[in-house]
Design a protein around this motif. Structure first.
Motif, PDB file in Angstrom:
ATOM      1  N   LYS A 108       0.840  -1.194   0.000  1.00 28.84           N
ATOM      2  CA  LYS A 108       0.000   0.000   0.000  1.00 28.84           C
ATOM      3  C   LYS A 108       0.883   1.254   0.000  1.00 28.84           C
ATOM      4  O   LYS A 108       1.784   1.412   0.815  1.00 28.84           O
ATOM      5  N   GLU A 136      -6.755  -1.130  -4.459  1.00 34.08           N
ATOM      6  CA  GLU A 136      -7.472  -0.627  -5.623  1.00 34.08           C
ATOM      7  C   GLU A 136      -6.538   0.111  -6.570  1.00 34.08           C
ATOM      8  O   GLU A 136      -5.686   0.908  -6.157  1.00 34.08           O
ATOM      9  N   GLY A 138      -5.155   2.819  -9.061  1.00 34.20           N
ATOM     10  CA  GLY A 138      -5.285   4.266  -9.099  1.00 34.20           C
ATOM     11  C   GLY A 138      -5.473   4.922  -7.751  1.00 34.20           C
ATOM     12  O   GLY A 138      -5.640   6.135  -7.662  1.00 34.20           O
ATOM     13  N   LYS A 139      -5.421   4.142  -6.688  1.00 28.88           N
ATOM     14  CA  LYS A 139      -5.681   4.680  -5.350  1.00 28.88           C
ATOM     15  C   LYS A 139      -4.660   4.202  -4.324  1.00 28.88           C
ATOM     16  O   LYS A 139      -4.103   5.014  -3.574  1.00 28.88           O
ATOM     17  N   ASP A 140      -4.423   2.902  -4.274  1.00 33.20           N
ATOM     18  CA  ASP A 140      -3.659   2.332  -3.161  1.00 33.20           C
ATOM     19  C   ASP A 140      -2.189   2.070  -3.474  1.00 33.20           C
ATOM     20  O   ASP A 140      -1.430   1.669  -2.577  1.00 33.20           O
TER      21      ASP A 140
END
Length: 273
Positions: A108, A136, A138-140
């Motif tokens: 992460k 996820e 594009g996020k994590d």
């Protein structure tokens, strides 16, 4: 009456034209009432266009190209054979042994190396794997992509190898490669297996398959299947063809193990982006 099928193949390696000329001649010599005319493409998107337009009858497809054909025809395609070496594959997640990265959870907020944008085994299926393990897109995490051979759907080792080498060099904390390639690279010293370790593995998936358009007569596709299955690895002349194409025997195609690429394509909205 002898039938002829136009069979598409993507030239991801210069040997492809040689292999398919050998396959064409093998089929001709067997005199089983079916012939083929190989038709070559530089990348998979144009091959699928030709299949949809029925400019070719059958396409030797990557799993991503097969999924594209399914989506563009609403599933109205037919399936042929696949190689024994295309079944039950895995992609591995690799990190440096001294990095402190031991699981997906440790990734992460980190930089992760992937192969080319259209590689099923080195990008799309790994992104789905990360999603299923709580990260996820594009996020994590930060995607670091090695876009070599775009259009070839990962039918090469370029971007995949660069991804693993970047992990070895400490540029990214982890990266993905299909298991067979990674094992070969550690055996021959292409990458240093003493510095790297596998910390995860995707679900199994299948790779290439013959996809036919819906107007190819069943008996013609069956004749094509049957003549290919006459290849015998114990015969030297057949072994040469099979070795060049990377298999020991042709097997009936199956679609049950394409679930990972289907989920990945849907998750990424791949053909809509």
């Amino acid at each position: 009456m002898t039938k002829k099928l136009k069979v598409g193949a993507v030239i991801y390696d210069p040997k492809i034209t040689i292999v398919w000329d050998m396959i064409r001649k093998f089929i001709e010599d067997k005199d089983q009432g079916i012939l083929i005319e190989p038709v070559f493409f530089d990348e998979y998107r144009s091959q699928i266009d030709a299949l949809i337009k029925k400019e070719i009858d059958v396409a030797w497809n990557s799993p991503l190209a097969n999924r594209e054909a399914e989506l563009r025809t609403k599933g109205d395609v037919k399936y042929g054979l696949m190689r024994d070496t295309d079944r039950d594959l895995h992609t591995v997640l690799v990190a440096k042994k001294d990095s402190g990265i031991k699981s997906v959870e440790d990734l992460k907020g980190q930089k992760i190396a992937f192969g080319a944008i259209d590689s099923p085994q080195a990008r799309l299926i790994p992104i789905q794997y990360l999603r299923e393990n709580g990260l996820e897109f594009g996020k994590d995490y930060e995607e670091v992509r090695y876009d070599i051979g775009v259009g070839l759907d990962g039918d090469h080792t370029g971007g995949e190898l660069d991804a693993i080498k970047s992990v070895e060099a400490g540029e990214n904390v982890a990266g993905f490669a299909i298991e067979g390639n990674y094992q070969a690279w550690t055996r021959d010293g292409t990458v240093d297996g003493n510095q790297l370790e596998v910390i995860g593995k995707t679900n199994s998936f299948d790779h290439c398959i013959f996809t036919a358009h819906n107007e190819v007569p069943d008996e013609d596709l069956q004749a094509f299947n049957e003549v290919l299955m006459l290849m015998d690895y114990n015969k030297e002349e057949d072994k040469e063809i099979l070795d060049l194409e990377g298999l020991k025997e042709w097997l009936p195609g199956r679609t049950t193990n394409f679930e990972e690429i289907r989920k990945a394509v849907d998750y990424m909205n791949f053909f809509e982006s």
